[in-house]
Design a protein around this motif. Structure first.
Motif, PDB file in Angstrom:
ATOM      1  N   ASN A   1      16.715 -16.282 -46.342  1.00  0.00           N
ATOM      2  CA  ASN A   1      16.511 -16.518 -44.906  1.00  0.00           C
ATOM      3  C   ASN A   1      17.170 -17.822 -44.448  1.00  0.00           C
ATOM      4  O   ASN A   1      16.648 -18.511 -43.580  1.00  0.00           O
ATOM      5  N   GLY A   2      18.261 -18.177 -45.113  1.00  0.00           N
ATOM      6  CA  GLY A   2      18.959 -19.404 -44.755  1.00  0.00           C
ATOM      7  C   GLY A   2      18.324 -20.668 -45.302  1.00  0.00           C
ATOM      8  O   GLY A   2      18.760 -21.776 -44.993  1.00  0.00           O
ATOM      9  N   MET A   3      17.279 -20.520 -46.098  1.00  0.00           N
ATOM     10  CA  MET A   3      16.603 -21.689 -46.672  1.00  0.00           C
ATOM     11  C   MET A   3      16.768 -21.671 -48.183  1.00  0.00           C
ATOM     12  O   MET A   3      17.225 -20.692 -48.762  1.00  0.00           O
ATOM     13  N   THR A   4      16.363 -22.758 -48.839  1.00  0.00           N
ATOM     14  CA  THR A   4      16.281 -22.716 -50.296  1.00  0.00           C
ATOM     15  C   THR A   4      15.085 -21.840 -50.657  1.00  0.00           C
ATOM     16  O   THR A   4      14.168 -21.668 -49.849  1.00  0.00           O
ATOM     17  N   PRO A   5      15.088 -21.276 -51.866  1.00  0.00           N
ATOM     18  CA  PRO A   5      13.949 -20.413 -52.244  1.00  0.00           C
ATOM     19  C   PRO A   5      12.607 -21.128 -52.108  1.00  0.00           C
ATOM     20  O   PRO A   5      11.624 -20.513 -51.698  1.00  0.00           O
TER      21      PRO A   5
ATOM     22  N   ASN B   1      25.022 -10.714 -52.225  1.00  0.00           N
ATOM     23  CA  ASN B   1      24.495 -10.873 -50.870  1.00  0.00           C
ATOM     24  C   ASN B   1      23.666  -9.656 -50.524  1.00  0.00           C
ATOM     25  O   ASN B   1      24.079  -8.525 -50.772  1.00  0.00           O
TER      26      ASN B   1
ATOM     27  N   GLN C   1      11.785 -23.565 -50.037  1.00  0.00           N
ATOM     28  CA  GLN C   1      11.412 -23.633 -48.616  1.00  0.00           C
ATOM     29  C   GLN C   1      10.948 -22.263 -48.125  1.00  0.00           C
ATOM     30  O   GLN C   1       9.973 -22.162 -47.370  1.00  0.00           O
ATOM     31  N   ALA C   2      11.656 -21.230 -48.586  1.00  0.00           N
ATOM     32  CA  ALA C   2      11.295 -19.872 -48.174  1.00  0.00           C
ATOM     33  C   ALA C   2       9.890 -19.531 -48.668  1.00  0.00           C
ATOM     34  O   ALA C   2       9.095 -18.906 -47.958  1.00  0.00           O
TER      35      ALA C   2
ATOM     36  N   THR D   1      24.186 -21.591 -56.084  1.00  0.00           N
ATOM     37  CA  THR D   1      23.276 -21.689 -54.949  1.00  0.00           C
ATOM     38  C   THR D   1      22.648 -20.341 -54.662  1.00  0.00           C
ATOM     39  O   THR D   1      23.219 -19.290 -54.967  1.00  0.00           O
TER      40      THR D   1
ATOM     41  N   SER E   1      20.245 -18.702 -51.307  1.00  0.00           N
ATOM     42  CA  SER E   1      19.515 -18.968 -50.072  1.00  0.00           C
ATOM     43  C   SER E   1      18.732 -17.732 -49.679  1.00  0.00           C
ATOM     44  O   SER E   1      19.142 -16.595 -49.920  1.00  0.00           O
TER      45      SER E   1
ATOM     46  N   ILE F   1      19.584 -12.668 -48.154  1.00  0.00           N
ATOM     47  CA  ILE F   1      19.555 -13.354 -49.448  1.00  0.00           C
ATOM     48  C   ILE F   1      20.989 -13.474 -49.943  1.00  0.00           C
ATOM     49  O   ILE F   1      21.726 -12.484 -49.948  1.00  0.00           O
TER      50      ILE F   1
END
Lengths: 317, 263
Positions: B73-77, B35, B79-80, B69, B71, B10
Motif C-alpha cells: 500500500n505504498g508503505m513499508t511492511p 508486483n 508501517q502497513a 525493497t 512496499s 504490493i
C-alpha cells in the motif's frame, strides 16, 4: 465416581487391616509390661531382656496377649478405632455435647480440633493469598522482563531447596524481634511455601501461547498489555489452577510447621506437639487426620472453582 | 508485470532474506521481484523451504528483509502492519478456546478499538460472509475443522483490510472440505474484491483459485515462473476437468520440476 468406589474402599480397608496388624508388634512391649503388672506370666524373659527384643518376635511368642496392644492408654501406635474415638471426642463430642463446646458456650472449645483447625486454616488461607499474589506478580515480571527472569528465578528455586523446618524458626524469631507475632509469621511461612508452585505454573502458563498466536496478535499490531490480557492471561488459567492445588496444600504444611517451633498453644501443629510432649499418640494422629481432611477439602474446593471457571471459559466438558 | 490504474498494491524488488542459523546462513529468499495489483488473487506454490511462507511473512512485516525493497500500500511492511492493512490467515485456525466464535471474530476489533455496536454489526456481517451465521455463540470445540478455519477467515476479514494473506489455510483439511472452502473463498473474493495472497502446496488448489500463480523453488528461495491464469473469474468446481485448467496445472508442475532439476 461409582466405578472408583470399590477400589478406594478396598485400599482403605487394606490400610486399616495393615494398621491393626502393625499395632501389635509396635505396642507389644507396653502390652506385656501391663500384663505382667496385672500378674499374668509372659514369655520372652524379664522386662530388661524384653526391651532389647524385637517386637515381632515378642508378639509371636505372646500371641494370646498381643491383642491388648489395641486398647492401651498410651500406645506407641494407637489402633484405628482409638484414633477415631479421639477424633470424635475432640470434634463432635466436644463441640456439641461438651460444656465448653460451641453448642453450649457459643464459641469453639479450646480442646477441640475444630478450634485448632480453624486457627491453622486462617493462617493457611492468609499465607495462600499472599503466596498466590506474590507468585503471580513474580511470574508476570519474569515473563515480561529478561532481567527478572535471569535474577529472580534462580532465587525462587534456591528458596525451595532450604528445608522449611530450618528456616521457619528464623522467620518467627526475626518477626518476633520486629514486634510481629500471631498469625502473620505463620502466614509468611505458608506464603514462602506456596508462592513457588504458583510462579512455576504461571510462568509456564503465560508462556504457553505458541508463536502463531503471538504472530496473529502482531498482525493486529496489538500492544504488549493487550497481548497479556487477551491471550497470555486466559491461556495461563489452567496452569494457575494446577499450581493453586499444590500451593494450598503447601500453605497448610507451612502453617503447621510455623506452629511447631514457637510452642504455639493453638493450631493443629500445636496439637501435634502437645501430643508428643505428653505421649498422647492418639491426639497426634487425630490432629494429623484433621490436617489431612482440611487439605483434601481445600484442594477439593479449588478443583470445584477450577471446574466452574473453565466451564465458564467455554472449555470442552 | 500486471498493470493497473493505481499501481501495484504490493511491490517487491530484489528482495533478499538471509537467516543466520547455527549451520550458517540460509538463503530463504533471493532476488524476488513481484508486483501485485489491487484485486488480484495470487497463489504461491512450491516445495517446503522455497520461501513462499517467508515471502508472505515479509509482506506482513513479521520478518524483515535483509536486502531489496518491498512496499505494501505504498508503505513499508511494518508501517502497513501498524496501519492494519491486511488480515492474516494461518494454517491452523488458532481460535481462542475460551472465546465463542463471535468472541474470536471480535478479538481484532477489540484490539483495534472499534465501538461496541460496530463490533456487533461487523461480527454478524463477516459470519454471514463465511456462511457461519448462527454459530456466533458456539465455542470452537463445537465446530468442525473446516468451520473453524472459516471462522478464522472471518476473523481476518472483520476489520476490512484490503489485503488478505493466507498461509496454507486449508492445508490441514481433507480434500472434500477443501473443495468446498475453495469454492466459498472464490465467492468471497468476488464479493469483497480483496487482494489475496495465498500460499499452498496443492497444484489444483493454486490453479483453481488464482488469477496468477507464482511458482517458487528452494535453496535459495526464488521465483521460477509466474503464470497468468486465462480462466474466467467465475469458476465452477468442474472447471478443473477442462483442457485449459489441465494445461495450466501442467505448466505449474513443469515449473516445480525445473526448480528441482537446478539442484
Amino acid at each position: 465416581m461409582k466405578s472408583a468406589f470399590l477400589p478406594v474402599v478396598t485400599v482403605v480397608l487394606a490400610i486399616i487391616a495393615f494398621w491393626y496388624v502393625a499395632a501389635l508388634p509396635m505396642n507389644i512391649h507396653e502390652t506385656l509390661t501391663a500384663a505382667e503388672n496385672a500378674g499374668i506370666s509372659v514369655n520372652g524373659g524379664d522386662a530388661k531382656t524384653r526391651a532389647a527384643a524385637s517386637g515381632i518376635v515378642l508378639a509371636l511368642e505372646n500371641a494370646g496377649l498381643a491383642a491388648g496392644g489395641w486398647s492401651l492408654d498410651r500406645p506407641r501406635l494407637p489402633a484405628p478405632h482409638q484414633v477415631a474415638a479421639e477424633f470424635y471426642e475432640t470434634t463432635i463430642q466436644e463441640e456439641v455435647f461438651g460444656r465448653r463446646g460451641f453448642v453450649q458456650s457459643g464459641e469453639f472449645s479450646k480442646k477441640s480440633l475444630i478450634y485448632h483447625g480453624g486457627i491453622t486454616l486462617s493462617a493457611t488461607l492468609l499465607g495462600f493469598v499472599i503466596g498466590t499474589a506474590l507468585g503471580i506478580l513474580l511470574a508476570v515480571g519474569i515473563v515480561h522482563s529478561r532481567t527478572m527472569d535471569m535474577s529472580v528465578m534462580p532465587w525462587a528455586i534456591v528458596s525451595q531447596t532450604i528445608p522449611i523446618i530450618a528456616i521457619a524458626p528464623m522467620i518467627i524469631v526475626v518477626m518476633y524481634a520486629a514486634g510481629i507475632q500471631g498469625i502473620i509469621p505463620k502466614a509468611v511461612i505458608s506464603a514462602y511455601l506456596s508462592f513457588f508452585p504458583v510462579v512455576v505454573g504461571m510462568v509456564k502458563g503465560l508462556r504457553s501461547p505458541d508463536q502463531m498466536q503471538l504472530d496473529l496478535l502482531q498482525t493486529y499490531n496489538a500492544s504488549k498489555s493487550q497481548g497479556f490480557w487477551k491471550l497470555r492471561l486466559p491461556s495461563s488459567v489452567p496452569y494457575l489452577f494446577a499450581s493453586l492445588k499444590i500451593g494450598i496444600s503447601a500453605s497448610l504444611v507451612g502453617a503447621i510447621v510455623g506452629e511447631l517451633p514457637t510452642g504455639a498453644v493453638a493450631g493443629l501443629g500445636a496439637r501435634m506437639l502437645a501430643g508428643s510432649y505428653y505421649g498422647q499418640t492418639a491426639q497426634i494422629w487425630a490432629a494429623l487426620f484433621a490436617a489431612a481432611i482440611l487439605a483434601a477439602s481445600l484442594v477439593g474446593l479449588i478443583s470445584l472453582i477450577e471446574r466452574r471457571t473453565l466451564r465458564r471459559m467455554g472449555v470442552q466438558p | 508485470m500486471t498493470d493497473s490504474v493505481g499501481g501495484p498494491i504490493i511491490a517487491a524488488q530484489g528482495l533478499e532474506l538471509v537467516f543466520q542459523t547455527g549451520d550458517g546462513p540460509v538463503h530463504a529468499l533471493k532476488d524476488v521481484n513481484l508486483n501485485i495489483a489491487k484485486g488480484e488473487f495470487v497463489s504461491f506454490i512450491g516445495p517446503s523451504g522455497c520461501g513462499k511462507t517467508t515471502f508472505l511473512r515479509v509482506v506482513a512485516g513479521l520478518e524483515t528483509a535483509t536486502g531489496g525493497t518491498v512496499s505494501v500500500n505504498g508503505m513499508t511492511p511494518d508501517q502497513a502492519r501498524q496501519a492494519r492493512a491486511y488480515g492474516y490467515v494461518f494454517q491452523a485456525a488458532g481460535l481462542y478456546p475460551w472465546r465463542t466464535i463471535g468472541g474470536n471474530i471480535r478479538l481484532p476489533l477489540e484490539i483495534m478499538g472499534f465501538s461496541k455496536s460496530d463490533q456487533e454489526t461487523r461480527v454478524k456481517r463477516t459470519l454471514d460472509l463465511v456462511e457461519l451465521s448462527g454459530f456466533e455463540k458456539k465455542y470452537p470445540w463445537q465446530l468442525s475443522g473446516g468451520m473453524q478455519q472459516r471462522a478464522s477467515i472471518a476473523r481476518a476479514l472483520a476489520f476490512d483490510a484490503d489485503i488478505l494473506l493466507m498461509d496454507e489455510p486449508f492445508g490441514a483439511l481433507d480434500e472434500i472440505v477443501r473443495d468446498r472452502l475453495n469454492e466459498e473463498l472464490l465467492r468471497l473474493w468476488a464479493r469483497t474484491e480483496k487482494t489475496i495472497l495465498f500460499v499452498t502446496h496443492s497444484i489444483p488448489e493454486a490453479v483453481y483459485l488464482s488469477s496468477r500463480i507464482v511458482v517458487m523453488s528452494p535453496r535459495p528461495g526464488r521465483i521460477t515462473d509466474v503464470i497468468e491464469s486465462p480462466l474466467p473469474r467465475d469458476r465452477p468446481l468442474d472447471i478443473r476437468d477442462s483442457a485449459e485448467f489441465i494445461a495450466i496445472a501442467h505448466r505449474v508442475r513443469q515449473g516445480l520440476r525445473a526448480g528441482h532439476l537446478d539442484e
